[in-house]
Design a protein around this motif. Structure first.
Motif, PDB file in Angstrom:
ATOM      1  N   SER A  52       0.823  -1.214   0.000  1.00  0.00           N
ATOM      2  CA  SER A  52       0.000   0.000   0.000  1.00  0.00           C
ATOM      3  C   SER A  52       0.856   1.263   0.000  1.00  0.00           C
ATOM      4  CB  SER A  52      -0.923   0.005   1.226  1.00  0.00           C
ATOM      5  OG  SER A  52      -1.797  -1.102   1.205  1.00  0.00           O
ATOM      6  N   ASN A  53       2.017   1.207   0.667  1.00  0.00           N
ATOM      7  CA  ASN A  53       2.891   2.373   0.770  1.00  0.00           C
ATOM      8  C   ASN A  53       4.274   2.035   0.206  1.00  0.00           C
ATOM      9  OD1 ASN A  53       0.964   4.064   2.301  1.00  0.00           O
ATOM     10  ND2 ASN A  53       1.287   2.544   3.916  1.00  0.00           N
ATOM     11  N   ALA A  54       4.289   1.544  -1.008  1.00  0.00           N
ATOM     12  CA  ALA A  54       5.544   1.098  -1.612  1.00  0.00           C
ATOM     13  C   ALA A  54       6.583   2.208  -1.697  1.00  0.00           C
ATOM     14  CB  ALA A  54       5.269   0.536  -3.008  1.00  0.00           C
ATOM     15  N   SER A  55       6.143   3.437  -1.884  1.00  0.00           N
ATOM     16  CA  SER A  55       7.085   4.555  -2.048  1.00  0.00           C
ATOM     17  C   SER A  55       7.834   4.889  -0.762  1.00  0.00           C
ATOM     18  CB  SER A  55       6.341   5.796  -2.549  1.00  0.00           C
ATOM     19  OG  SER A  55       5.342   6.189  -1.619  1.00  0.00           O
ATOM     20  N   ASP A  56       7.394   4.343   0.359  1.00  0.00           N
ATOM     21  CA  ASP A  56       8.086   4.587   1.625  1.00  0.00           C
ATOM     22  C   ASP A  56       9.295   3.672   1.802  1.00  0.00           C
ATOM     23  OD1 ASP A  56       6.161   6.463   2.256  1.00  0.00           O
ATOM     24  OD2 ASP A  56       4.991   5.111   3.525  1.00  0.00           O
ATOM     25  N   PHE A  57       9.507   2.788   0.836  1.00  0.00           N
ATOM     26  CA  PHE A  57      10.563   1.795   0.982  1.00  0.00           C
ATOM     27  C   PHE A  57      11.494   1.798  -0.224  1.00  0.00           C
ATOM     28  CE2 PHE A  57       6.961   0.514   3.476  1.00  0.00           C
ATOM     29  CZ  PHE A  57       7.509   0.049   4.651  1.00  0.00           C
ATOM     30  N   GLU A  58      12.720   1.382   0.017  1.00  0.00           N
ATOM     31  CA  GLU A  58      13.685   1.162  -1.055  1.00  0.00           C
ATOM     32  C   GLU A  58      13.630  -0.313  -1.427  1.00  0.00           C
ATOM     33  OE1 GLU A  58      17.425   2.427   0.425  1.00  0.00           O
ATOM     34  OE2 GLU A  58      16.952   4.572   0.314  1.00  0.00           O
ATOM     35  N   TRP A  59      13.452  -0.574  -2.710  1.00  0.00           N
ATOM     36  CA  TRP A  59      13.279  -1.942  -3.182  1.00  0.00           C
ATOM     37  C   TRP A  59      14.481  -2.357  -4.029  1.00  0.00           C
ATOM     38  CZ3 TRP A  59       8.825  -4.650  -1.801  1.00  0.00           C
ATOM     39  CH2 TRP A  59       7.808  -3.878  -1.227  1.00  0.00           C
ATOM     40  N   HIS A  60      14.941  -3.553  -3.798  1.00  0.00           N
ATOM     41  CA  HIS A  60      16.038  -4.093  -4.608  1.00  0.00           C
ATOM     42  C   HIS A  60      15.660  -5.493  -5.050  1.00  0.00           C
ATOM     43  CE1 HIS A  60      19.830  -6.329  -5.316  1.00  0.00           C
ATOM     44  NE2 HIS A  60      20.191  -5.202  -5.892  1.00  0.00           N
ATOM     45  N   LYS A  61      15.763  -5.765  -6.348  1.00  0.00           N
ATOM     46  CA  LYS A  61      15.392  -7.070  -6.880  1.00  0.00           C
ATOM     47  C   LYS A  61      16.552  -7.718  -7.611  1.00  0.00           C
ATOM     48  CE  LYS A  61      12.778  -7.597 -10.613  1.00  0.00           C
ATOM     49  NZ  LYS A  61      11.596  -7.661 -11.508  1.00  0.00           N
TER      50      LYS A  61
END
Length: 252
Positions: A225-234
């Motif tokens: 829901s709040n993906a922009s609050d996190f740094e994502w690495h794949k």
């Protein structure tokens, strides 16, 4: 849930030697999500199948020989003394290895919603004082006490739950981590077109894994829901068949 289904769950817990996993008179098996009983009874609920599937050789076969490679992505993130939550039981020895790596100065929580999975989890790590096996919903579980988890891992869970459950589970996992914490997702991904396994999995998904295609179509961050609050690495491996996705809170 029928009486016979309740009796099956009770028998599974008794056979595993864990009477604390027994359902109460009202039959705790009724709490098992309906999709588990309707779609995955053969894989995670029926004790006969669970006893057959819970072996390293089966896991290696199902993951096309990538089991240890994927497990290392998770285990390498565990430092002794960490507080770790694994959101569902995993077949094979991963649960034991993760708990042992956490060590006596840390805490390892394993949750699952199915009584037979709880019984198998306790068989593997019940002898470790710092490990707890808790019957709980991955979408609702909260840490006991004031301390948050340092690392939370979903190891091949999301592809097996409906999309609304994916959202609830991802949001709950993300809500548990402090500023320094990490959420890790190890799961299936959309394979490259040149990868022959792509076409095998296409039919597996159609016949046995009805919720897996969502991970071919969407990033895991899509379910937050709040993906922009996190740094994502794949990171993807094996021609895109598998993904290892890390999420950390953005530094403010």
């Amino acid at each position: 849930m029928t009486k016979s289904s309740c009796e099956t769950v009770e028998q599974a817990a008794r056979l595993a030697g864990h009477t604390d996993a027994l359902p109460p008179p009202a039959c705790r098996a009724q709490e098992v999500p309906s999709y588990m009983r309707e779609v995955y009874d053969w894989a995670y609920v029926n004790p006969a199948w669970v006893r057959w599937l819970d072996h390293n050789a089966v896991v290696k076969t199902l993951l096309f020989g990538n089991d240890r490679r994927l497990m290392r992505r998770y285990l390498s993130r565990i430092q002794p003394g960490m507080r770790v939550w694994q959101v569902a039981h995993v077949y094979g020895d991963l649960v034991r290895l993760a708990a042992e790596r956490t060590g006596e100065h840390g805490a390892f929580d394993l949750t699952d919603v199915t009584p037979i999975q709880i019984a198998h989890g306790r068989r593997k790590v019940g002898h470790l004082p710092w490990a707890r096996v808790i019957r709980d919903d991955a979408a609702l579980h909260k840490p006991s006490g004031p301390q948050a988890y340092d690392l939370i891992c979903s190891f091949f869970l999301l592809h097996e739950v409906p999309d609304d459950w994916k959202r609830r589970i991802v949001d709950n996992m993300l809500s548990q981590i402090p500023e320094h914490g990490e959420v890790l997702f190890v799961d299936y991904h959309r394979p490259s077109r040149w990868q022959p396994v792509r076409y095998i999995l296409h039919w597996v998904n159609r016949l046995l894994e009805p919720f897996a295609d969502a991970l071919w179509q969407h990033e895991i961050s899509h379910f937050a829901s709040n993906a922009s609050d996190f740094e994502w690495h794949k990171e993807t491996i094996f021609g895109g068949v598998y993904q290892i996705v890390s999420a950390r809170k953005k530094q403010r």
